[in-house]
Design a protein around this motif. Sequence first.
Motif, mmCIF file in Angstrom:
data_model
loop_
_atom_site.group_PDB
_atom_site.id
_atom_site.type_symbol
_atom_site.label_atom_id
_atom_site.label_comp_id
_atom_site.label_asym_id
_atom_site.label_seq_id
_atom_site.Cartn_x
_atom_site.Cartn_y
_atom_site.Cartn_z
ATOM 1 N N LYS A 130 60.556 56.036 2.881
ATOM 2 C CA LYS A 130 59.744 55.468 3.945
ATOM 3 C C LYS A 130 58.677 56.475 4.393
ATOM 4 N N HIS A 131 57.421 56.149 4.155
ATOM 5 C CA HIS A 131 56.356 57.017 4.648
ATOM 6 C C HIS A 131 55.636 56.321 5.797
ATOM 7 N N GLU A 132 54.975 57.132 6.598
ATOM 8 C CA GLU A 132 54.418 56.639 7.854
ATOM 9 C C GLU A 132 53.283 55.644 7.665
ATOM 10 N N GLY A 133 52.732 55.553 6.467
ATOM 11 C CA GLY A 133 51.665 54.593 6.219
ATOM 12 C C GLY A 133 52.142 53.191 5.908
ATOM 13 N N LEU A 134 53.449 53.009 5.769
ATOM 14 C CA LEU A 134 53.998 51.683 5.479
ATOM 15 C C LEU A 134 53.808 50.737 6.664
ATOM 16 N N THR A 135 53.719 49.454 6.368
ATOM 17 C CA THR A 135 53.658 48.449 7.426
ATOM 18 C C THR A 135 55.036 48.314 8.066
ATOM 19 N N PRO A 136 55.146 48.521 9.373
ATOM 20 C CA PRO A 136 56.448 48.347 10.030
ATOM 21 C C PRO A 136 56.924 46.903 9.918
ATOM 22 N N ALA A 137 58.236 46.731 9.826
ATOM 23 C CA ALA A 137 58.826 45.396 9.739
ATOM 24 C C ALA A 137 60.134 45.381 10.523
ATOM 25 N N PRO A 138 60.058 45.567 11.854
ATOM 26 C CA PRO A 138 61.277 45.682 12.655
ATOM 27 C C PRO A 138 62.156 44.444 12.557
ATOM 28 N N MET A 139 63.478 44.683 12.492
ATOM 29 C CA MET A 139 64.445 43.602 12.323
ATOM 30 C C MET A 139 65.295 43.373 13.570
ATOM 31 N N SER A 140 65.025 44.097 14.642
ATOM 32 C CA SER A 140 65.828 43.961 15.858
ATOM 33 C C SER A 140 64.953 44.208 17.079
ATOM 34 N N PRO A 141 65.363 43.712 18.238
ATOM 35 C CA PRO A 141 64.611 44.025 19.455
ATOM 36 C C PRO A 141 64.517 45.527 19.705
ATOM 37 N N TYR A 142 65.577 46.263 19.400
ATOM 38 C CA TYR A 142 65.532 47.717 19.574
ATOM 39 C C TYR A 142 64.393 48.315 18.761
ATOM 40 N N ALA A 143 64.283 47.919 17.491
ATOM 41 C CA ALA A 143 63.222 48.445 16.629
ATOM 42 C C ALA A 143 61.840 48.106 17.184
ATOM 43 N N VAL A 144 61.697 46.920 17.741
ATOM 44 C CA VAL A 144 60.412 46.531 18.339
ATOM 45 C C VAL A 144 60.072 47.444 19.512
ATOM 46 N N THR A 145 61.067 47.779 20.329
ATOM 47 C CA THR A 145 60.793 48.657 21.481
ATOM 48 C C THR A 145 60.354 50.038 21.030
ATOM 49 N N LYS A 146 60.885 50.508 19.906
ATOM 50 C CA LYS A 146 60.480 51.818 19.403
ATOM 51 C C LYS A 146 59.082 51.771 18.788
ATOM 52 N N LEU A 147 58.743 50.650 18.180
ATOM 53 C CA LEU A 147 57.381 50.481 17.683
ATOM 54 C C LEU A 147 56.403 50.445 18.859
ATOM 55 N N ALA A 148 56.816 49.813 19.936
ATOM 56 C CA ALA A 148 55.988 49.792 21.144
ATOM 57 C C ALA A 148 55.822 51.200 21.718
ATOM 58 N N THR A 149 56.883 51.998 21.656
ATOM 59 C CA THR A 149 56.798 53.386 22.107
ATOM 60 C C THR A 149 55.703 54.127 21.362
ATOM 61 N N GLU A 150 55.703 54.011 20.037
ATOM 62 C CA GLU A 150 54.678 54.666 19.229
ATOM 63 C C GLU A 150 53.281 54.158 19.582
ATOM 64 N N ALA A 151 53.163 52.838 19.711
ATOM 65 C CA ALA A 151 51.859 52.239 19.981
ATOM 66 C C ALA A 151 51.302 52.690 21.329
ATOM 67 N N TYR A 152 52.169 52.794 22.330
ATOM 68 C CA TYR A 152 51.717 53.252 23.636
ATOM 69 C C TYR A 152 51.271 54.709 23.581
ATOM 70 N N LEU A 153 51.980 55.559 22.838
ATOM 71 C CA LEU A 153 51.546 56.950 22.715
ATOM 72 C C LEU A 153 50.176 57.035 22.067
ATOM 73 N N SER A 154 49.988 56.290 20.989
ATOM 74 C CA SER A 154 48.695 56.307 20.308
ATOM 75 C C SER A 154 47.588 55.779 21.218
ATOM 76 N N ALA A 155 47.879 54.701 21.943
ATOM 77 C CA ALA A 155 46.873 54.110 22.837
ATOM 78 C C ALA A 155 46.478 55.071 23.950
#
Length: 316
Positions: A130-155
């Motif tokens: 898994k490299h960081e350039g891959l398209t995320p494909a979260p399978m759980s609400p927990y995974a979505v919250t962590k993707l949101a964490t990353e997105a908020y930091l970048s924003a």
Amino acid sequence: MKIVITGGAGFIGSNLAGALAAHHQVTEIRVIDNLSTGHKANIAHLGVEFFEGDIQDTALLDQVFRGADAVVHLAALPSVPRSLRDPMASHHANATGTLQVLDTARRAGDLHVIAASSSSVYGANPHLPKHEGLTPAPMSPYAVTKLATEAYLSAYHHSFGLPVLPFRFFNVYGPGQRADHAHAAVIPKWIDAVLAGRPVIVFGDGTQTRDFTYVGTVCHVLTEALLRRIVEPHPVNLAFGTCMSLLDLITELEAATGRGARRKHTASRTSDVPHSQADSTRLRAVFPNVTPVPIQEGLRATASWFQGSTTGNAVT
């Protein structure tokens, strides 16, 4: 340097506090934790300043962050199964909580914010490693919250210039990780079972693979990131490409504990990712001198902690 650790009374947070306390550049460590999973006893011997409360309490965050130089944001509601039962609680704790931390860091003078994301964001994407350039494909609400964490930091970095660094953690383990709660990770749960003579519960056939990372290695990277003030708005895998099946993990645990393990297979769990292995190229480019603790060594240290601990579960 004055550093705040959110969730600092938990497993990774308390280990990090101990690692930071050993550095003369770190003059003050503040911990904020609501103790929903952490314990004050984990940091009682470290001389940190402790604040009991939730990261969604903005007045408390303002108090804790005032005068600090950096924040390591580890506070979260962990566990994929828990998020399946209560998605809203995971969202509030992990996504909204991160937003509160970032906004407070801005008010406090644009503090350096390092935050924990998760390998779970890769989810159903089958590509390995898994490299960081891959398209995320979260399978759980927990995974979505962590993707949101990353997105908020970048924003917040791109919108407000906030210095940030999101790490994707992969199956962190080590001494002090609790085994006595419903959402315990596989390594402490299985060590505890083997030492007690209980069968290890294997969900599915056990061929799932994971990239296990020793907590001491994680703390070494986090400490270096703080002291060097490394800023990177894009996520960085914090793992080193270990690919071990759960069946092989059982064999390694038998060697680490010196005891045989009985296995009990049950049905696979919903939203379990079948395979997880990190591409560490970006990590090694930024931290070229970090050498990960081999899993055999890490498991021996973890098993030794369990065998020597009077409580068996002092840290979460």
